[in-house]
Design a protein around this motif. Structure first.
Motif, PDB file in Angstrom:
ATOM      1  N   TYR A 122      30.532  17.392 -40.966  1.00 30.32           N
ATOM      2  CA  TYR A 122      30.180  18.619 -40.257  1.00 30.32           C
ATOM      3  C   TYR A 122      29.661  19.699 -41.202  1.00 30.32           C
ATOM      4  O   TYR A 122      28.772  20.475 -40.835  1.00 30.32           O
ATOM      5  N   THR A 123      30.191  19.772 -42.412  1.00 29.84           N
ATOM      6  CA  THR A 123      29.753  20.806 -43.350  1.00 29.84           C
ATOM      7  C   THR A 123      28.299  20.615 -43.784  1.00 29.84           C
ATOM      8  O   THR A 123      27.652  21.561 -44.223  1.00 29.84           O
ATOM      9  N   GLN A 124      27.791  19.378 -43.675  1.00 25.41           N
ATOM     10  CA  GLN A 124      26.380  19.141 -43.965  1.00 25.41           C
ATOM     11  C   GLN A 124      25.519  19.233 -42.703  1.00 25.41           C
ATOM     12  O   GLN A 124      24.352  19.606 -42.759  1.00 25.41           O
ATOM     13  N   GLY A 125      26.114  18.866 -41.559  1.00 24.19           N
ATOM     14  CA  GLY A 125      25.319  18.802 -40.336  1.00 24.19           C
ATOM     15  C   GLY A 125      25.531  19.938 -39.367  1.00 24.19           C
ATOM     16  O   GLY A 125      24.979  19.921 -38.267  1.00 24.19           O
ATOM     17  N   PHE A 126      26.299  20.973 -39.775  1.00 24.54           N
ATOM     18  CA  PHE A 126      26.639  22.049 -38.841  1.00 24.54           C
ATOM     19  C   PHE A 126      25.416  22.776 -38.301  1.00 24.54           C
ATOM     20  O   PHE A 126      25.444  23.325 -37.193  1.00 24.54           O
ATOM     21  N   ASN A 127      24.325  22.830 -39.090  1.00 21.56           N
ATOM     22  CA  ASN A 127      23.120  23.508 -38.631  1.00 21.56           C
ATOM     23  C   ASN A 127      21.969  22.551 -38.360  1.00 21.56           C
ATOM     24  O   ASN A 127      20.818  22.954 -38.281  1.00 21.56           O
ATOM     25  N   ASP A 128      22.297  21.252 -38.190  1.00 17.66           N
ATOM     26  CA  ASP A 128      21.306  20.222 -37.911  1.00 17.66           C
ATOM     27  C   ASP A 128      21.343  19.906 -36.416  1.00 17.66           C
ATOM     28  O   ASP A 128      22.329  19.348 -35.917  1.00 17.66           O
ATOM     29  N   PRO A 129      20.287  20.252 -35.648  1.00 19.84           N
ATOM     30  CA  PRO A 129      20.303  20.004 -34.203  1.00 19.84           C
ATOM     31  C   PRO A 129      20.548  18.545 -33.840  1.00 19.84           C
ATOM     32  O   PRO A 129      21.226  18.263 -32.837  1.00 19.84           O
ATOM     33  N   GLU A 130      20.031  17.602 -34.636  1.00 19.89           N
ATOM     34  CA  GLU A 130      20.237  16.185 -34.332  1.00 19.89           C
ATOM     35  C   GLU A 130      21.698  15.784 -34.508  1.00 19.89           C
ATOM     36  O   GLU A 130      22.248  15.029 -33.710  1.00 19.89           O
ATOM     37  N   PHE A 131      22.348  16.304 -35.552  1.00 20.12           N
ATOM     38  CA  PHE A 131      23.769  16.015 -35.775  1.00 20.12           C
ATOM     39  C   PHE A 131      24.605  16.570 -34.626  1.00 20.12           C
ATOM     40  O   PHE A 131      25.494  15.894 -34.088  1.00 20.12           O
ATOM     41  N   ILE A 132      24.330  17.812 -34.226  1.00 20.74           N
ATOM     42  CA  ILE A 132      25.089  18.439 -33.147  1.00 20.74           C
ATOM     43  C   ILE A 132      24.860  17.712 -31.832  1.00 20.74           C
ATOM     44  O   ILE A 132      25.795  17.485 -31.049  1.00 20.74           O
ATOM     45  N   ALA A 133      23.624  17.301 -31.583  1.00 24.88           N
ATOM     46  CA  ALA A 133      23.308  16.601 -30.334  1.00 24.88           C
ATOM     47  C   ALA A 133      24.036  15.270 -30.240  1.00 24.88           C
ATOM     48  O   ALA A 133      24.337  14.797 -29.134  1.00 24.88           O
ATOM     49  N   ALA A 134      24.337  14.648 -31.379  1.00 25.72           N
ATOM     50  CA  ALA A 134      24.994  13.338 -31.380  1.00 25.72           C
ATOM     51  C   ALA A 134      26.506  13.425 -31.230  1.00 25.72           C
ATOM     52  O   ALA A 134      27.165  12.398 -31.028  1.00 25.72           O
ATOM     53  N   LEU A 135      27.072  14.628 -31.314  1.00 23.67           N
ATOM     54  CA  LEU A 135      28.523  14.775 -31.179  1.00 23.67           C
ATOM     55  C   LEU A 135      28.962  14.517 -29.739  1.00 23.67           C
ATOM     56  O   LEU A 135      28.215  14.805 -28.797  1.00 23.67           O
ATOM     57  N   PRO A 136      30.181  13.999 -29.544  1.00 28.87           N
ATOM     58  CA  PRO A 136      30.691  13.819 -28.172  1.00 28.87           C
ATOM     59  C   PRO A 136      30.807  15.160 -27.460  1.00 28.87           C
ATOM     60  O   PRO A 136      31.006  16.201 -28.087  1.00 28.87           O
ATOM     61  N   LYS A 137      30.684  15.123 -26.150  1.00 26.34           N
ATOM     62  CA  LYS A 137      30.799  16.329 -25.328  1.00 26.34           C
ATOM     63  C   LYS A 137      32.113  16.280 -24.547  1.00 26.34           C
ATOM     64  O   LYS A 137      32.665  15.215 -24.293  1.00 26.34           O
ATOM     65  N   PHE A 138      32.651  17.457 -24.185  1.00 27.66           N
ATOM     66  CA  PHE A 138      33.872  17.501 -23.397  1.00 27.66           C
ATOM     67  C   PHE A 138      33.805  18.658 -22.416  1.00 27.66           C
ATOM     68  O   PHE A 138      33.013  19.602 -22.574  1.00 27.66           O
TER      69      PHE A 138
END
Length: 248
Positions: A122-138
């Motif tokens: 997360y510390t590398q991908g916190f500002n990466d839209p692709e990383f955030i988009a791939a996270l699970p949703k709740f």
């Protein structure tokens, strides 16, 4: 010139007390004898040695000119910090990032869940839209839909009774200056990753946040604002464990 020397004495007292230093500690740090420091702070020494001026200036990272000509006691904490850092103090955190968000089919902002296995990334991908988009949703009832919400894992027992393995639900803090004292927050740090702590905002004083635990066995510590990537304010948590009972 007497006015200038008056500022030198007053500024020495002010800066030492501002950092909660004893004269012994300042003497050890600068190599200036305690007797000389005392004489300069009280104004008994009217012509401080240039060597002492340089050492004091170097230690506090404030120019000799400001130490002599500026009454630092009349400045705000932010203004003093700007002198120490030779730059403006950003106490909002807004200068370091653009928050990527995702939306669902109804154009409502998603709530992302950061599983434990994604915590390190997360510390590398916190500002990466692709990383955030791939996270699970709740989704959970009762959460504010108009706010940016994420859920973070908790490791260890520093925040007992919130147990190891719990998940913190938190709201994105857009303006860090709104954080005051003892605010439970998820803080995302460049080096230490995701931590959940009570936060005291001391950025106006020295550019840091003081982080401490609910568990008194853990010592508080400070982090420089430059080490902080994101701050999320606690609004709830999910756990499979019952809270620890309070002894009567």
């Amino acid at each position: 010139m007497d006015q200038f020397l008056f500022h030198w004495a007053g500024n020495l007292r002010f800066l030492r007390q501002r950092k909660s230093l004893t004269r012994q500690q300042l003497s050890d740090a600068t190599g200036i004898k305690i007797s000389r420091l005392a004489a300069q702070e009280t104004g008994k020494t009217r012509n401080p040695k240039m060597e002492d001026q340089v050492r004091i200036s170097t230690y506090y990272n404030i120019s000799i000119d400001h130490l002599i000509r500026t009454d630092l006691t009349t400045l705000t904490d932010e203004q003093v910090y700007e002198l120490e850092t030779a730059g403006p103090l950003d106490i909002t955190g807004k200068h370091i990032r653009v928050l990527p968000i995702t939306v669902n089919s109804n154009n409502e902002e998603n709530m992302e869940f950061i599983p434990l296995k994604a915590q390190a990334g997360y510390t590398q991908g916190f500002n990466d839209p692709e990383f955030i988009a791939a996270l699970p949703k709740f989704t959970l009832p009762g959460l504010p839909r108009e706010k940016t919400i994420r859920m973070f894992p908790v490791s260890g027992d520093s925040m007992l009774p919130i147990a190891d393995g719990s998940h913190i639900i938190a709201q994105y803090v857009d303006d860090w200056s709104l954080i005051k004292k003892d605010v439970p927050c998820v803080v995302v740090l460049k080096e230490d990753g995701i931590v959940f702590k009570l936060v005291d905002n001391t950025m106006k004083m020295d550019g840091t946040l003081r982080l401490h635990s609910l568990n008194p066995l853990f010592e508080p510590f400070r982090v420089n604002a430059s080490e902080v990537l994101e701050i999320w304010k606690f609004i709830g948590y999910v756990s499979k464990e019952m809270p620890v009972a309070i002894a009567s």
